[in-house]
Design a protein around this motif. Structure first.
Motif, PDB file in Angstrom:
ATOM      1  N   ASN A  79      -1.941  38.531   8.492  1.00 36.66           N
ATOM      2  CA  ASN A  79      -1.088  38.664   9.662  1.00 36.66           C
ATOM      3  C   ASN A  79       0.202  37.853   9.543  1.00 36.66           C
ATOM      4  O   ASN A  79       0.836  37.516  10.532  1.00 36.66           O
ATOM      5  N   SER A  80       0.580  37.514   8.317  1.00 33.04           N
ATOM      6  CA  SER A  80       1.779  36.715   8.132  1.00 33.04           C
ATOM      7  C   SER A  80       2.484  37.127   6.849  1.00 33.04           C
ATOM      8  O   SER A  80       1.868  37.539   5.879  1.00 33.04           O
ATOM      9  N   ASP A  81       3.813  37.023   6.863  1.00 30.13           N
ATOM     10  CA  ASP A  81       4.589  37.298   5.656  1.00 30.13           C
ATOM     11  C   ASP A  81       5.421  36.069   5.284  1.00 30.13           C
ATOM     12  O   ASP A  81       6.520  36.169   4.760  1.00 30.13           O
ATOM     13  N   LEU A  82       4.865  34.881   5.565  1.00 30.08           N
ATOM     14  CA  LEU A  82       5.595  33.638   5.330  1.00 30.08           C
ATOM     15  C   LEU A  82       5.711  33.290   3.846  1.00 30.08           C
ATOM     16  O   LEU A  82       6.590  32.531   3.457  1.00 30.08           O
ATOM     17  N   GLY A  83       4.805  33.801   3.028  1.00 28.30           N
ATOM     18  CA  GLY A  83       4.855  33.489   1.600  1.00 28.30           C
ATOM     19  C   GLY A  83       4.310  32.104   1.307  1.00 28.30           C
ATOM     20  O   GLY A  83       3.271  31.705   1.829  1.00 28.30           O
ATOM     21  N   ILE A  84       5.022  31.337   0.473  1.00 33.40           N
ATOM     22  CA  ILE A  84       4.557  30.014   0.063  1.00 33.40           C
ATOM     23  C   ILE A  84       5.455  28.948   0.675  1.00 33.40           C
ATOM     24  O   ILE A  84       6.675  29.030   0.617  1.00 33.40           O
ATOM     25  N   ASP A  85       4.824  27.943   1.240  1.00 31.13           N
ATOM     26  CA  ASP A  85       5.523  26.864   1.926  1.00 31.13           C
ATOM     27  C   ASP A  85       5.437  25.581   1.095  1.00 31.13           C
ATOM     28  O   ASP A  85       4.373  25.250   0.571  1.00 31.13           O
ATOM     29  N   TYR A  86       6.555  24.874   0.968  1.00 31.77           N
ATOM     30  CA  TYR A  86       6.602  23.639   0.193  1.00 31.77           C
ATOM     31  C   TYR A  86       7.050  22.485   1.079  1.00 31.77           C
ATOM     32  O   TYR A  86       7.902  22.646   1.954  1.00 31.77           O
ATOM     33  N   SER A  87       6.488  21.311   0.825  1.00 35.71           N
ATOM     34  CA  SER A  87       6.937  20.098   1.503  1.00 35.71           C
ATOM     35  C   SER A  87       6.587  18.901   0.631  1.00 35.71           C
ATOM     36  O   SER A  87       5.664  18.963  -0.190  1.00 35.71           O
ATOM     37  N   ASP A  88       7.324  17.811   0.772  1.00 34.47           N
ATOM     38  CA  ASP A  88       7.051  16.573   0.034  1.00 34.47           C
ATOM     39  C   ASP A  88       6.355  15.606   0.971  1.00 34.47           C
ATOM     40  O   ASP A  88       6.935  15.182   1.986  1.00 34.47           O
ATOM     41  N   ASP A  89       5.125  15.242   0.635  1.00 37.81           N
ATOM     42  CA  ASP A  89       4.291  14.461   1.548  1.00 37.81           C
ATOM     43  C   ASP A  89       3.668  13.246   0.866  1.00 37.81           C
ATOM     44  O   ASP A  89       3.267  13.305  -0.300  1.00 37.81           O
ATOM     45  N   TYR A  90       3.551  12.188   1.643  1.00 40.03           N
ATOM     46  CA  TYR A  90       2.734  11.043   1.242  1.00 40.03           C
ATOM     47  C   TYR A  90       1.278  11.267   1.678  1.00 40.03           C
ATOM     48  O   TYR A  90       0.341  10.867   1.011  1.00 40.03           O
TER      49      TYR A  90
ATOM     50  N   GLU B 226       0.831  -1.204   0.000  1.00 35.94           N
ATOM     51  CA  GLU B 226       0.000   0.000   0.000  1.00 35.94           C
ATOM     52  C   GLU B 226       0.866   1.254   0.000  1.00 35.94           C
ATOM     53  O   GLU B 226       0.544   2.234  -0.689  1.00 35.94           O
ATOM     54  N   LYS B 227       1.959   1.229   0.743  1.00 35.99           N
ATOM     55  CA  LYS B 227       2.857   2.381   0.770  1.00 35.99           C
ATOM     56  C   LYS B 227       3.416   2.675  -0.620  1.00 35.99           C
ATOM     57  O   LYS B 227       3.561   3.841  -1.012  1.00 35.99           O
ATOM     58  N   LYS B 228       3.725   1.617  -1.370  1.00 34.27           N
ATOM     59  CA  LYS B 228       4.274   1.804  -2.718  1.00 34.27           C
ATOM     60  C   LYS B 228       3.255   2.440  -3.662  1.00 34.27           C
ATOM     61  O   LYS B 228       3.625   3.105  -4.625  1.00 34.27           O
ATOM     62  N   SER B 229       1.974   2.247  -3.385  1.00 31.94           N
ATOM     63  CA  SER B 229       0.928   2.790  -4.263  1.00 31.94           C
ATOM     64  C   SER B 229       0.611   4.246  -3.962  1.00 31.94           C
ATOM     65  O   SER B 229      -0.014   4.935  -4.776  1.00 31.94           O
ATOM     66  N   ILE B 230       1.016   4.734  -2.786  1.00 30.93           N
ATOM     67  CA  ILE B 230       0.717   6.116  -2.383  1.00 30.93           C
ATOM     68  C   ILE B 230       1.813   7.028  -2.909  1.00 30.93           C
ATOM     69  O   ILE B 230       2.995   6.824  -2.647  1.00 30.93           O
ATOM     70  N   GLN B 231       1.422   8.045  -3.648  1.00 26.65           N
ATOM     71  CA  GLN B 231       2.385   8.909  -4.323  1.00 26.65           C
ATOM     72  C   GLN B 231       2.963   9.964  -3.379  1.00 26.65           C
ATOM     73  O   GLN B 231       2.239  10.565  -2.576  1.00 26.65           O
ATOM     74  N   LEU B 232       4.267  10.175  -3.516  1.00 25.76           N
ATOM     75  CA  LEU B 232       4.922  11.286  -2.833  1.00 25.76           C
ATOM     76  C   LEU B 232       4.729  12.529  -3.691  1.00 25.76           C
ATOM     77  O   LEU B 232       5.123  12.565  -4.856  1.00 25.76           O
ATOM     78  N   ARG B 233       4.116  13.537  -3.134  1.00 26.34           N
ATOM     79  CA  ARG B 233       3.779  14.732  -3.906  1.00 26.34           C
ATOM     80  C   ARG B 233       4.224  15.988  -3.174  1.00 26.34           C
ATOM     81  O   ARG B 233       4.307  16.016  -1.949  1.00 26.34           O
ATOM     82  N   THR B 234       4.485  17.016  -3.947  1.00 31.03           N
ATOM     83  CA  THR B 234       4.855  18.305  -3.367  1.00 31.03           C
ATOM     84  C   THR B 234       3.595  19.021  -2.892  1.00 31.03           C
ATOM     85  O   THR B 234       2.682  19.275  -3.676  1.00 31.03           O
ATOM     86  N   THR B 235       3.552  19.302  -1.608  1.00 28.27           N
ATOM     87  CA  THR B 235       2.437  20.032  -1.016  1.00 28.27           C
ATOM     88  C   THR B 235       2.777  21.509  -0.990  1.00 28.27           C
ATOM     89  O   THR B 235       3.838  21.899  -0.498  1.00 28.27           O
ATOM     90  N   VAL B 236       1.871  22.322  -1.527  1.00 26.09           N
ATOM     91  CA  VAL B 236       2.087  23.767  -1.585  1.00 26.09           C
ATOM     92  C   VAL B 236       1.049  24.453  -0.711  1.00 26.09           C
ATOM     93  O   VAL B 236      -0.152  24.272  -0.911  1.00 26.09           O
ATOM     94  N   THR B 237       1.509  25.207   0.263  1.00 24.68           N
ATOM     95  CA  THR B 237       0.608  25.934   1.151  1.00 24.68           C
ATOM     96  C   THR B 237       0.931  27.416   1.052  1.00 24.68           C
ATOM     97  O   THR B 237       2.043  27.833   1.367  1.00 24.68           O
ATOM     98  N   ASP B 238      -0.047  28.179   0.599  1.00 23.27           N
ATOM     99  CA  ASP B 238       0.153  29.599   0.330  1.00 23.27           C
ATOM    100  C   ASP B 238      -0.275  30.434   1.536  1.00 23.27           C
ATOM    101  O   ASP B 238      -1.448  30.438   1.896  1.00 23.27           O
ATOM    102  N   TYR B 239       0.678  31.115   2.149  1.00 25.50           N
ATOM    103  CA  TYR B 239       0.396  31.988   3.288  1.00 25.50           C
ATOM    104  C   TYR B 239       0.368  33.467   2.886  1.00 25.50           C
ATOM    105  O   TYR B 239       0.220  34.333   3.736  1.00 25.50           O
ATOM    106  N   SER B 240       0.518  33.734   1.604  1.00 24.48           N
ATOM    107  CA  SER B 240       0.651  35.125   1.165  1.00 24.48           C
ATOM    108  C   SER B 240      -0.629  35.925   1.361  1.00 24.48           C
ATOM    109  O   SER B 240      -0.589  37.152   1.452  1.00 24.48           O
ATOM    110  N   ASN B 241      -1.793  35.237   1.418  1.00 24.46           N
ATOM    111  CA  ASN B 241      -3.056  35.953   1.614  1.00 24.46           C
ATOM    112  C   ASN B 241      -3.418  36.118   3.081  1.00 24.46           C
ATOM    113  O   ASN B 241      -4.443  36.701   3.407  1.00 24.46           O
ATOM    114  N   ASN B 242      -2.592  35.589   3.951  1.00 24.73           N
ATOM    115  CA  ASN B 242      -2.829  35.743   5.389  1.00 24.73           C
ATOM    116  C   ASN B 242      -2.373  37.145   5.795  1.00 24.73           C
ATOM    117  O   ASN B 242      -1.188  37.456   5.755  1.00 24.73           O
TER     118      ASN B 242
END
Length: 293
Positions: A156-167, A138-154
């Motif tokens: 109260n924050s100036d974090l910008g865009i956050d990237y991570s590789d997640d299953y 089952e682990k082999k069937s789950i794709q590792l993908r780049t997760t993009v979380t955009d904080y630029s519209n927050n």
């Protein structure tokens, strides 16, 4: 009589044309948004989308329920197969959202500015949960993908865009716009707590009377918030940032999303250290695995 029939026919044509135009505009709006954030769009709401795939005689379509992995289900902690809802079908993968709220937990520890890539929720989903819930195949069937979380519209924050590789991840606001574009709280959005998750919810509330920490500026706004309704539906986390740095968006018991940049809603946002909020994991699985399964 003939005049009335002609009028009704013209009215029907006009309404049909307006519906097609509105759906096309919605498709373009969400498509551009998702393309920016690297998400796939294959849902039955959109004319340019793909609601199903047929391969080797098997039909996989949006709304189907499949099982993959196991997790605690009963109140005594006994495990059961995890049920997943197919929320989109791509060319090579199927996006799955757990049908139920499988557990509750904090997005992050402490009321400090939080980004997804450094959150305890992400760490648990991609290590503790991923390793324990799925078999090697089952682990082999789950794709590792780049997760993009955009904080630029927050605001109260100036974090910008956050990237991570997640299953494993949890939905972002663009995922919600795909699942529920009209923001009506459809059946895909409402999540029931499993008996195990409900027990964990009650334990969290019993341990801390102030467990429900809100990100809104006006406590009066929270007077009518329902954390778990009479049908067993609960609130559950979204990955999207909240209006305040230590807050995150969520979906309420009716299935409606609350987010700082979603239809202008900015009050009902949760402090990220609230351990009583539901978790609905989201994964991308190879279509070939589900077809051959």
């Amino acid at each position: 009589m003939s005049g009335m029939k002609k009028f009704l026919s013209i009215t029907a044509l006009v309404l049909a044309a307006l519906f097609i135009l509105s759906q096309s505009a919605l498709c373009l709006m969400v498509s551009f948004s998702d393309a920016y954030r690297g998400s796939y769009l294959y849902g039955k709401w959109y004319f340019a989308a793909k609601p199903f795939v047929i391969d080797r005689g098997r039909l996989i379509k949006r709304g189907d329920t499949v099982t993959l992995g196991t997790y605690q289900y009963s109140a005594d902690g006994s495990a059961a197969p995890i049920k997943w809802t197919v929320i989109s079908v791509g060319k090579e993968s199927v996006r799955l959202l757990s049908t139920d709220i499988i557990d509750v937990g904090a997005y992050n520890a402490g009321q400090t500015e939080t980004v997804w890539s450094r959150s305890i929720m992400r760490d648990w989903l991609n290590h503790g949960f991923f390793e324990a819930a799925f078999s090697d195949d089952e682990k082999k069937s789950i794709q590792l993908r780049t997760t993009v979380t955009d904080y630029s519209n927050n605001t109260n924050s100036d974090l910008g865009i956050d990237y991570s590789d997640d299953y494993v991840t949890i939905p972002y606001v663009t995922d919600i716009k795909t699942i529920d574009p009209l923001h009506v709280g459809n059946r895909f959005m409402r999540g029931k707590l499993t008996p195990y998750a409900l027990k964990r919810f009650n334990e969290a509330v019993s341990a801390d009377k102030d467990v429900h920490r809100t990100g809104g500026t006006d406590p009066e706004k929270w007077a009518e918030v329902v954390w778990v309704d009479g049908k067993g539906n609960g609130t559950w986390w979204l990955r999207s940032p909240g209006y305040q740095p230590a807050a995150a968006a969520h979906v309420d018991t009716s299935g409606k999303a609350w987010n700082a940049d979603y239809f202008g809603m900015s009050y009902t946002l949760l402090q990220t250290d609230d351990p009583s909020i539901g978790i609905r994991p989201m994964i991308y699985v190879d279509i070939s695995y589900l077809i051959n399964d």
